[in-house]
Scaffold this motif. Sequence first.
Motif, PDB file in Angstrom:
ATOM      1  N   VAL A 136      86.853 -62.259  61.366  1.00 51.15           N
ATOM      2  CA  VAL A 136      86.197 -61.767  62.578  1.00 51.15           C
ATOM      3  C   VAL A 136      87.210 -61.580  63.705  1.00 51.15           C
ATOM      4  O   VAL A 136      87.208 -60.545  64.390  1.00 51.15           O
ATOM      5  CB  VAL A 136      85.065 -62.720  62.998  1.00 51.15           C
ATOM      6  N   ASN A 137      88.094 -62.544  63.906  1.00 49.30           N
ATOM      7  CA  ASN A 137      89.096 -62.420  64.968  1.00 49.30           C
ATOM      8  C   ASN A 137      90.051 -61.259  64.707  1.00 49.30           C
ATOM      9  O   ASN A 137      90.446 -60.540  65.638  1.00 49.30           O
ATOM     10  CB  ASN A 137      89.872 -63.727  65.108  1.00 49.30           C
ATOM     11  N   ALA A 138      90.433 -61.067  63.443  1.00 48.51           N
ATOM     12  CA  ALA A 138      91.312 -59.947  63.108  1.00 48.51           C
ATOM     13  C   ALA A 138      90.610 -58.617  63.359  1.00 48.51           C
ATOM     14  O   ALA A 138      91.201 -57.684  63.921  1.00 48.51           O
ATOM     15  CB  ALA A 138      91.757 -60.051  61.649  1.00 48.51           C
ATOM     16  N   ASP A 178      82.421 -71.108  65.989  1.00 50.33           N
ATOM     17  CA  ASP A 178      83.515 -70.248  66.448  1.00 50.33           C
ATOM     18  C   ASP A 178      83.061 -68.791  66.531  1.00 50.33           C
ATOM     19  O   ASP A 178      83.334 -68.091  67.517  1.00 50.33           O
ATOM     20  CB  ASP A 178      84.706 -70.344  65.484  1.00 50.33           C
ATOM     21  N   ILE A 179      82.368 -68.341  65.490  1.00 50.03           N
ATOM     22  CA  ILE A 179      81.941 -66.933  65.463  1.00 50.03           C
ATOM     23  C   ILE A 179      80.786 -66.700  66.436  1.00 50.03           C
ATOM     24  O   ILE A 179      80.700 -65.632  67.058  1.00 50.03           O
ATOM     25  CB  ILE A 179      81.554 -66.504  64.037  1.00 50.03           C
ATOM     26  N   LEU A 180      79.901 -67.677  66.600  1.00 48.97           N
ATOM     27  CA  LEU A 180      78.846 -67.545  67.607  1.00 48.97           C
ATOM     28  C   LEU A 180      79.457 -67.313  68.987  1.00 48.97           C
ATOM     29  O   LEU A 180      78.998 -66.457  69.757  1.00 48.97           O
ATOM     30  CB  LEU A 180      77.966 -68.798  67.625  1.00 48.97           C
ATOM     31  N   GLU A 181      80.498 -68.063  69.300  1.00 42.88           N
ATOM     32  CA  GLU A 181      81.123 -67.954  70.622  1.00 42.88           C
ATOM     33  C   GLU A 181      81.850 -66.624  70.798  1.00 42.88           C
ATOM     34  O   GLU A 181      81.689 -65.948  71.820  1.00 42.88           O
ATOM     35  CB  GLU A 181      82.083 -69.127  70.831  1.00 42.88           C
ATOM     36  N   LEU A 194      73.583 -62.802  62.548  1.00 43.19           N
ATOM     37  CA  LEU A 194      73.972 -63.170  61.190  1.00 43.19           C
ATOM     38  C   LEU A 194      74.400 -64.629  61.118  1.00 43.19           C
ATOM     39  O   LEU A 194      74.022 -65.356  60.186  1.00 43.19           O
ATOM     40  CB  LEU A 194      75.107 -62.263  60.709  1.00 43.19           C
ATOM     41  N   GLU A 195      75.169 -65.088  62.107  1.00 42.11           N
ATOM     42  CA  GLU A 195      75.630 -66.483  62.088  1.00 42.11           C
ATOM     43  C   GLU A 195      74.464 -67.444  62.295  1.00 42.11           C
ATOM     44  O   GLU A 195      74.420 -68.517  61.685  1.00 42.11           O
ATOM     45  CB  GLU A 195      76.700 -66.709  63.153  1.00 42.11           C
ATOM     46  N   VAL A 196      73.517 -67.074  63.151  1.00 47.11           N
ATOM     47  CA  VAL A 196      72.321 -67.904  63.324  1.00 47.11           C
ATOM     48  C   VAL A 196      71.551 -67.978  62.008  1.00 47.11           C
ATOM     49  O   VAL A 196      71.063 -69.047  61.608  1.00 47.11           O
ATOM     50  CB  VAL A 196      71.429 -67.354  64.448  1.00 47.11           C
ATOM     51  N   SER A 197      71.467 -66.853  61.306  1.00 46.88           N
ATOM     52  CA  SER A 197      70.783 -66.830  60.005  1.00 46.88           C
ATOM     53  C   SER A 197      71.503 -67.726  59.004  1.00 46.88           C
ATOM     54  O   SER A 197      70.857 -68.412  58.210  1.00 46.88           O
ATOM     55  CB  SER A 197      70.713 -65.403  59.469  1.00 46.88           C
ATOM     56  N   ILE A 223      74.581 -79.536  68.161  1.00 51.96           N
ATOM     57  CA  ILE A 223      74.207 -79.332  69.561  1.00 51.96           C
ATOM     58  C   ILE A 223      75.119 -78.285  70.199  1.00 51.96           C
ATOM     59  O   ILE A 223      74.661 -77.396  70.934  1.00 51.96           O
ATOM     60  CB  ILE A 223      74.258 -80.668  70.333  1.00 51.96           C
ATOM     61  N   LYS A 224      76.419 -78.358  69.900  1.00 50.49           N
ATOM     62  CA  LYS A 224      77.360 -77.366  70.421  1.00 50.49           C
ATOM     63  C   LYS A 224      77.027 -75.977  69.881  1.00 50.49           C
ATOM     64  O   LYS A 224      77.055 -74.982  70.632  1.00 50.49           O
ATOM     65  CB  LYS A 224      78.792 -77.740  70.040  1.00 50.49           C
ATOM     66  N   ALA A 225      76.702 -75.899  68.593  1.00 52.74           N
ATOM     67  CA  ALA A 225      76.323 -74.611  68.001  1.00 52.74           C
ATOM     68  C   ALA A 225      75.066 -74.072  68.661  1.00 52.74           C
ATOM     69  O   ALA A 225      74.972 -72.874  68.979  1.00 52.74           O
ATOM     70  CB  ALA A 225      76.111 -74.770  66.500  1.00 52.74           C
ATOM     71  N   ASN A 226      74.098 -74.940  68.901  1.00 53.64           N
ATOM     72  CA  ASN A 226      72.853 -74.525  69.536  1.00 53.64           C
ATOM     73  C   ASN A 226      73.099 -73.978  70.944  1.00 53.64           C
ATOM     74  O   ASN A 226      72.473 -73.007  71.375  1.00 53.64           O
ATOM     75  CB  ASN A 226      71.892 -75.709  69.584  1.00 53.64           C
ATOM     76  N   GLN A 227      74.034 -74.608  71.660  1.00 54.41           N
ATOM     77  CA  GLN A 227      74.375 -74.151  73.007  1.00 54.41           C
ATOM     78  C   GLN A 227      75.071 -72.788  72.987  1.00 54.41           C
ATOM     79  O   GLN A 227      75.014 -72.043  73.966  1.00 54.41           O
ATOM     80  CB  GLN A 227      75.269 -75.186  73.696  1.00 54.41           C
TER      81      GLN A 227
END
Length: 380
Positions: A136-138, A178-181, A194-197, A223-227
């Motif tokens: 994703v970053n690339a 990481d990808i959510l952010e 997609l990442e939430v799925s 919790i961090k992912a949820n935020q």
Amino acid sequence: MQKCDERIHIISQENQGAGQARNRAIQIAKGEFLLFLDADDYLLDISALEQMYRACLEQNVSICGAFRSCDRQGVISAMSLHRKECEGYLLGRKMAYRDYQYDFHYSTYLYRREMLIKHQIFFPNYRRFQDPPFLVNAMITAKEFYIVPVELYCFRSGHQNYEFDHQKANDIVKGLTDILEVSAQNELKELHLLEVSRLNEGYFRHIVRNLSVENPELLTLLIKANQAVQWQWIKELQGKDDILLKALQFLLYAGQEKYENHQRELEQKGYRGITSGSVFPFHKIPPHSKVVLYAAGVMGWSYYEQIKDNENYELVGWVDRQYEKYADRLPKISSVESIREMVYDYIVIAIEEEKTALEIMASLKKLGIAGDKIVWSLSV
């Protein structure tokens, strides 16, 4: 092999995981472009890399992809990656990543090494799910990539262990976060969803199994992912108002007793003994249902193996858009149009990529099939 070919270099280091090994290779490699090949996989077409390299130069891109297949005990099946996008593009196709927001199969691409070094694009130090953040970053850095319609990569399936301990489960949540952010920062809504799925469906079972007092870090990571989730996007795309990820909801409202009951229900529905491959969506289909499988690739074969001897489900048909390719296979693969003649309760789409699955759903609805009869689920 090194003795026979001076281009081969062996670098040894203490085991720090695959990501760290790849990072060292990125730093010491001399090539203009890099391709990553896992130890148990192989390349299919001897000319593929040359074609992709030429495309990178001619199209002035830093990333080039190709086709991917799966070797399942010697039987090679085409995976859907990029095939839909290349229909009608015989010489290849340039795409913006914003129009193709996906996160898997990093090893099916060539990467310009200068881009990786300049922008410090490396694999995170995770024991699982270090590949998707790298890809994703690339892709975000490159902005666009080219697809050459050539058979490049063959993934060997069937021997992997997909059961995760605490560290691996935690690292999956880290990689997904990481990808959510980064998807939120770049307004990549489809990738974000997609990442939430993947958190809510694909990896839910592994996450919940590793939620325990012996692993308090996982709760903090969830919790961090949820935020990091852009819940407004979820509402726009899915019409849902959830403010908690499924694993957090489960933890808050289920409790240990209900969790154990849930595990027993999964075993009764067919999850017992499944250690690898894609898990058939038993949780979405009532017992004693008549099922039609859609797609005859790797995931379709995995689904078939799981339900063929399951007394709670009856397979009444198996269809694929390219059914002629499977003329010699048993059970028989039929055309999609033959669904009209079948008596069924549900059509289960056995496709990994969400974009392709959504396209299939739309085509089935055009055939007059009700949406509540069509089932697809992200799975591991």
